[in-house]
Write an enzyme that holds these catalytic residues in place. Structure first.
Site, PDB file in Angstrom:
ATOM      1  N   GLU A  89      89.321  44.496 -11.288  1.00 39.11           N
ATOM      2  CA  GLU A  89      90.044  45.251 -10.265  1.00 39.11           C
ATOM      3  C   GLU A  89      91.510  45.436 -10.640  1.00 39.11           C
ATOM      4  O   GLU A  89      92.082  46.516 -10.444  1.00 39.11           O
ATOM      5  CB  GLU A  89      89.942  44.550  -8.902  1.00 39.11           C
ATOM      6  CG  GLU A  89      90.592  45.390  -7.815  1.00 39.11           C
ATOM      7  CD  GLU A  89      90.920  44.617  -6.554  1.00 39.11           C
ATOM      8  OE1 GLU A  89      90.334  43.545  -6.335  1.00 39.11           O
ATOM      9  OE2 GLU A  89      91.783  45.098  -5.800  1.00 39.11           O
TER      10      GLU A  89
ATOM     11  N   HIS B 241      94.149  49.035  -4.334  1.00 39.81           N
ATOM     12  CA  HIS B 241      93.122  48.009  -4.553  1.00 39.81           C
ATOM     13  C   HIS B 241      91.755  48.675  -4.694  1.00 39.81           C
ATOM     14  O   HIS B 241      91.599  49.882  -4.476  1.00 39.81           O
ATOM     15  CB  HIS B 241      93.068  47.043  -3.352  1.00 39.81           C
ATOM     16  CG  HIS B 241      94.186  46.069  -3.314  1.00 39.81           C
ATOM     17  ND1 HIS B 241      94.049  44.752  -3.667  1.00 39.81           N
ATOM     18  CD2 HIS B 241      95.495  46.236  -2.969  1.00 39.81           C
ATOM     19  CE1 HIS B 241      95.213  44.130  -3.544  1.00 39.81           C
ATOM     20  NE2 HIS B 241      96.117  44.998  -3.107  1.00 39.81           N
TER      21      HIS B 241
ATOM     22  N   GLU C 165      91.776  50.633  -0.280  1.00 39.58           N
ATOM     23  CA  GLU C 165      90.642  50.087  -1.029  1.00 39.58           C
ATOM     24  C   GLU C 165      89.891  51.321  -1.535  1.00 39.58           C
ATOM     25  O   GLU C 165      89.195  52.000  -0.787  1.00 39.58           O
ATOM     26  CB  GLU C 165      89.752  49.221  -0.133  1.00 39.58           C
ATOM     27  CG  GLU C 165      90.431  47.960   0.399  1.00 39.58           C
ATOM     28  CD  GLU C 165      90.514  46.823  -0.632  1.00 39.58           C
ATOM     29  OE1 GLU C 165      90.142  47.027  -1.815  1.00 39.58           O
ATOM     30  OE2 GLU C 165      90.950  45.721  -0.235  1.00 39.58           O
TER      31      GLU C 165
HETATM   32 ZN   LIG Z   1      92.307  43.712  -4.284  1.00 41.88          ZN
END
Ligand SMILES: [Zn+2]
Length: 236
Positions: free
Chosen positions: A63, A118, A198
């Site tokens: 990530e 993210h 996200e």
């Molecule tokens: Zn994250």
């Protein structure tokens, strides 16, 4: 193009004079430094670890690396619009910074907008992106003032990301691509409009395939820049 639109040469640098902070979540060496990243830091209404390792996609993409690659695409697009862009880390090889420090970087730069990038580690059957908005944290002086503009930033980002990437709203949490949280240091300690995105679910095979595609990551970075632009041009 209509007669009322200014020529491209002048509208190309519409964000001149504006500072934007882009926060690529986590960092590449976090996993090798557990003591440093597990240290607890104050987040206004409690304490949380300095940072975490983030997730890993079902294709093996870290990530932190994904966040970094999208962040530099967003930086490129924002610079093309004339913005000054500050990143909270300078590569994907370091440790941290802690979440409180990331918020303070945005505050110290008096950012017109701050976006944390993210990617999620959700249930394998869930797809899509969501934007996390800061909820009220009365323990943090001045935080109340950023809740409403952060929601406007988040809505602009949600619209631009959906259009720019073709991804849908997360199917496994949030409400139409938005969620509100008060347990994230980066948002709790912000004194400037701040949201987290996200960008997809790394544990879902279809989302992970997109996130491994450099062309999709470029679209994601551009979409994030477009959302920030739309927020700022609408008055912040
Ligand atoms: Zn994250």
């Amino acid at each position: 193009m209509t007669a009322t639109e200014p020529p491209a040469a002048t509208d190309g640098r519409v964000l001149a004079g504006r500072t934007v902070v882009i926060d690529p979540g986590h960092n590449g060496a976090n996993g090798a430094h557990p003591a440093a990243i597990n240290r607890l830091v104050a987040i206004g209404n409690g304490r949380k670890p300095c940072n975490t390792t983030g997730t890993t996609s079902v294709r093996g993409l870290n990530e932190s690396r994904f966040n970094w690659l999208v962040a530099i695409q967003a930086r490129r697009a924002l610079r093309a619009l004339g913005a000054t862009v500050v990143l909270t880390r300078q590569d994907d090889r370091g440790v941290g910074p802690c979440v409180d420090r990331r918020a303070r970087i945005a505050n110290a730069n008096r950012a017109a907008a701050a976006v944390s990038i993210h990617a999620d580690g959700g249930p394998p059957g869930g797809r899509g992106f969501h934007v996390i908005l800061p909820g009220r944290v009365p323990q943090v002086a001045g935080h109340d003032r950023i809740v409403a503009p952060s929601e406007r930033l988040g809505r602009a980002l949600r619209a631009a990301f959906r259009t720019g990437t073709g991804s849908g709203y997360a199917t496994y949490l949030g409400r139409r691509g938005l969620d509100v949280r008060t347990d994230l240091g980066g948002l709790n300690l912000a004194r400037v409009p701040a949201v987290m995105i996200e960008s997809g679910n790394m544990r879902n095979a279809a989302d992970a395939a997109r996130m491994s595609d450099p062309a999709w990551r470029r679209r994601a970075g551009r979409a994030i820049a477009s959302g920030i632009r739309d927020f700022l041009l609408a008055g912040g």
